[in-house]
Design a protein around this motif. Structure first.
Motif, mmCIF file in Angstrom:
data_model
loop_
_atom_site.group_PDB
_atom_site.id
_atom_site.type_symbol
_atom_site.label_atom_id
_atom_site.label_comp_id
_atom_site.label_asym_id
_atom_site.label_seq_id
_atom_site.Cartn_x
_atom_site.Cartn_y
_atom_site.Cartn_z
ATOM 1 N N GLY A 122 0.806 -1.224 0.000
ATOM 2 C CA GLY A 122 0.000 0.000 0.000
ATOM 3 C C GLY A 122 0.837 1.270 0.000
ATOM 4 O O GLY A 122 0.289 2.373 0.051
ATOM 5 N N LYS A 125 -0.004 4.957 -1.049
ATOM 6 C CA LYS A 125 -1.449 5.067 -1.264
ATOM 7 C C LYS A 125 -2.159 5.444 0.044
ATOM 8 O O LYS A 125 -1.711 5.097 1.134
ATOM 9 C CB LYS A 125 -2.018 3.748 -1.794
ATOM 10 C CG LYS A 125 -1.606 3.488 -3.240
ATOM 11 C CD LYS A 125 -2.392 2.347 -3.852
ATOM 12 C CE LYS A 125 -1.843 1.002 -3.422
ATOM 13 N NZ LYS A 125 -2.432 -0.117 -4.124
ATOM 14 N N THR A 126 -3.259 6.143 -0.115
ATOM 15 C CA THR A 126 -4.018 6.605 1.055
ATOM 16 C C THR A 126 -5.440 6.070 0.992
ATOM 17 O O THR A 126 -6.072 6.114 -0.054
ATOM 18 C CB THR A 126 -4.077 8.152 1.064
ATOM 19 O OG1 THR A 126 -2.743 8.648 1.097
ATOM 20 C CG2 THR A 126 -4.833 8.667 2.261
ATOM 21 N N TYR A 158 -5.295 -2.305 6.608
ATOM 22 C CA TYR A 158 -4.704 -1.471 5.556
ATOM 23 C C TYR A 158 -3.384 -0.862 6.007
ATOM 24 O O TYR A 158 -2.422 -0.782 5.252
ATOM 25 C CB TYR A 158 -5.699 -0.394 5.093
ATOM 26 C CG TYR A 158 -6.611 -0.932 4.024
ATOM 27 C CD1 TYR A 158 -7.738 -1.662 4.354
ATOM 28 C CD2 TYR A 158 -6.303 -0.783 2.675
ATOM 29 C CE1 TYR A 158 -8.557 -2.208 3.382
ATOM 30 C CE2 TYR A 158 -7.118 -1.322 1.689
ATOM 31 C CZ TYR A 158 -8.241 -2.034 2.046
ATOM 32 O OH TYR A 158 -9.029 -2.584 1.072
ATOM 33 N N TRP A 163 -0.490 1.044 3.700
ATOM 34 C CA TRP A 163 -1.295 2.189 3.272
ATOM 35 C C TRP A 163 -1.200 3.301 4.306
ATOM 36 O O TRP A 163 -1.047 3.035 5.494
ATOM 37 C CB TRP A 163 -2.769 1.815 3.159
ATOM 38 C CG TRP A 163 -3.137 0.928 2.032
ATOM 39 C CD1 TRP A 163 -2.802 -0.392 1.891
ATOM 40 C CD2 TRP A 163 -3.932 1.271 0.891
ATOM 41 N NE1 TRP A 163 -3.348 -0.884 0.720
ATOM 42 C CE2 TRP A 163 -4.043 0.110 0.098
ATOM 43 C CE3 TRP A 163 -4.574 2.436 0.465
ATOM 44 C CZ2 TRP A 163 -4.766 0.097 -1.100
ATOM 45 C CZ3 TRP A 163 -5.290 2.412 -0.713
ATOM 46 C CH2 TRP A 163 -5.377 1.263 -1.492
ATOM 47 N N THR A 165 -3.428 5.428 6.359
ATOM 48 C CA THR A 165 -4.833 5.235 6.720
ATOM 49 C C THR A 165 -5.360 6.442 7.479
ATOM 50 O O THR A 165 -4.696 6.968 8.378
ATOM 51 C CB THR A 165 -4.991 3.996 7.611
ATOM 52 O OG1 THR A 165 -3.932 4.021 8.578
ATOM 53 C CG2 THR A 165 -4.912 2.717 6.830
#
Ligand code: ARG
Length: 579
Positions: A122, A125-126, A158, A163, A165
């Motif tokens: 991840g 990425k958000t 996540y 990620w 988060t």
């Protein structure tokens, strides 16, 4: 990860025999006898007539023939993980991993510890997760439990996968209902909020509706007061803010009990001054149209009712606020993914919202996901949901903790505990039982609270996993030597079964996140715990026949406990050393 390796090797093999353009998928056979992985690629490829079949017409008449061809080609290269690969009718390919190879995974677990199973997929990425989101001036009901618990588990998953988060508690703190509440407080509580409890607010709200049946002018009064609130009238604002404060005090107490922390709680009221901008944008893009005095976005071509931007009285709606909220989130965090953990009864709302948001250019449709959970029902009895009453979460949590106290008092497990420890353990077991019961069901199903199942020490329950973890810890504590020293000895079937389960953890974490299904993680942990307990009951660990076996079994115990702990952490459940 071994899964990725096998997929890559399969692809390479397919290319060699001229079968192009297929993405093999892997499954774990339900029965372990059928291997560690299985693929249906031969059946898929055979079905989609490939050029290959014409060329080799004589040799390949069935998916099984193709499977055989793939297997032969696969075996041409020596692969250190491969024990056996075999075609089976009607065209599956089953694959077994070497036990020695699986043993190396043990070292990985012990080295990575808390981070075993984490990944970087991840990175960069958000994801924003909208969860819990109870309504102000109403007690926290069990209706919001699923959102809170599943939302938090997804947040953890996540994050574990790299990620960025962001959790946002979209509190219901705005809307015409506050006009009603203000009227009720002014009429039947002298306009005083002092001394009011959240239950009183609920009662006042119910009373408003009863009285408004008889006296319709009350509705008009409520509208006036909501208008005043929007216009920042001092009196209206004070009552509203007091209601928020007293609701949050209650919610925060519950979050603390549940051990849930949500990054933000902007709430609906935050978007008061942000709705105009999205309304203007919708007008500018010629999406907004007037219809019977209301400003709507027509969704007839998508077979949905219109999206309501402004009601005919000029008031904004839940929908308008959710739209402004997306615009705000986009501007603030640029999320790649927007997850909404909200009851399935709001499915239409989210379908409308996501269509409108994509029409407005706020994101692509696939960036928005509504994880619509099913209902929780309680069996008949004291806390029944039968009469359509809302059941207060606090009552349910209290019941869970008192049940777990009893279990700990009666069982031998609680013996060496001090009174403080006992209290702590009862809380963790009670709350863990509730969370696990909720998470163990796929989000989309309705669930019936079953207290017996929730606490069964021999079944798929939170306490069972916590108990297995504590069992492992007690073994490890009694072991005089460290389990660091890793020795290989002949393995019993019970040991091999554990080895053939442990390595799946990183895969399950990814799958659970990608499908928003923490229940997959629950099932995995249960499977592992069962295998560990079989091993524990059958073989001696501390009193093993020789030091090599003892070391090997301790390593298995240490790895199992680490994975159970990591899994429980992701689910938001405490792993206890003693219970
Ligand atoms: N407060 C709402 C309810 O209880 C849930 C809000 C969900 N989140 C959202 N962005 N609409 O029904």
């Amino acid at each position: 990860m071994i899964r990725d390796q096998i997929i890559a090797d399969l692809k390479e093999t397919l290319e060699k025999i001229g079968v192009m353009g297929f993405e093999p998928t892997l499954e774990h056979p339900v029965q372990m006898e059928h291997g560690d992985y299985s693929t249906n690629i031969a059946m898929v490829a055979f079905g989609v007539k490939t050029g290959l079949l014409d060329k080799r017409e004589t040799a390949i008449h069935s998916p099984f023939d193709l499977a055989q061809l793939i297997v032969n080609e696969y075996k041409k290269i020596k692969r250190d993980y491969l024990e056996e690969i075999e075609p089976v009718k009607p065209g599956f390919i089953n694959l077994w991993l070497k036990t020695d190879y699986l043993s190396t995974e043990l070292a990985e677990v012990l080295k990575a510890k808390e981070s075993y199973g984490s990944a970087k997929i991840g990175q960069g990425k958000t994801v924003i997760i909208d969860y819990s989101s109870p309504n102000i001036a109403k007690p926290f009901g069990i209706g919001h439990l699923r959102s809170t618990v599943i939302g938090q588990a997804l947040y953890n998953l996540y994050r574990f996968l790299g990620w960025k988060t962001i959790g946002d508690n979209h509190l219901g703190d705005w809307g015409t209902q506050f006009g009603k509440l203000i009227v009720a407080i002014k009429k039947w509580h002298q306009g005083e909020t002092q001394g009011l409890q959240i239950e009183d607010l609920e009662k006042l709200y119910v009373r408003f509706h009863e009285e408004a049946e008889k006296d319709p002018t009350l509705e008009e009064e409520a509208r006036t007061w909501f208008k005043k609130l929007e216009d920042k009238d001092k009196e209206a604002q004070k009552i509203w803010q007091d209601c928020i404060a007293l609701s949050l005090r209650e919610f925060n107490r519950l979050y603390q009990l549940l051990d849930v922390k949500i990054d933000f709680a902007y709430g609906e009221s935050f978007y008061q001054d942000k709705m105009e901008a999205v309304i203007n944008e919708a007008k500018k893009q010629k999406l907004a149209v007037l219809s019977d005095g209301a400003l709507i976005i027509d969704l007839t071509n998508l077979k949905m009712p219109p999206f309501m931007l402004l009601k005919s009285d000029g008031g904004t709606t839940y929908q308008t606020r959710d739209l402004a909220c997306i615009a705000f989130r986009k501007e603030n965090w640029h999320p790649d993914l927007y997850l909404y953990e909200v009851g399935a009864d709001q499915t239409l709302h989210f379908r409308q919202l996501f269509s409108v948001a994509s029409k407005l250019g706020l994101g692509k449709p696939e960036q928005f996901v509504h994880i619509g959970h099913g209902l929780i029902r309680l069996p008949s009895g004291k806390m029944s949901t039968r009469q359509g009453k809302t059941v207060h979460l606090e009552e349910v949590l209290d019941e869970a903790v008192s049940r777990s106290e009893k279990i700990i008092d009666q069982g031998e497990t609680g013996r060496g505990l001090t009174p403080e420890e006992k209290k702590e353990v009862s809380l963790a077991v009670g709350i863990g039982a509730i969370k696990y019961f909720d998470l163990g069901h796929h989000f989309s199903t309705d669930i019936l609270f079953d207290w017996e199942k929730m606490f069964q020490l021999e079944g798929n329950s939170g306490p069972y996993l916590q108990y297995t973890y504590a069992r492992c810890m007690s073994v490890l504590k009694k072991a005089a030597i460290g389990h660091e020293f890793f020795q290989k000895a002949p393995r019993a079937p019970e040991e091999i079964a554990i080895l053939r389960t442990l390595y799946k953890f990183p895969e399950i974490v990814i799958l659970a996140a990608q499908t928003y299904s923490p229940n997959l993680l629950c099932n995995f942990l249960f499977d592992l715990a069962q295998k560990y307990n079989l091993f524990y009951n059958k073989l001696s660990i501390l009193k093993a026949e020789n030091p090599k076996l003892r070391a090997q079994r301790l390593v298995l115990t240490a790895a199992t406990s680490q994975i159970i702990k990591n899994g429980l952490n992701l689910l938001g459940i405490k792993a206890l050393e003693k219970m």
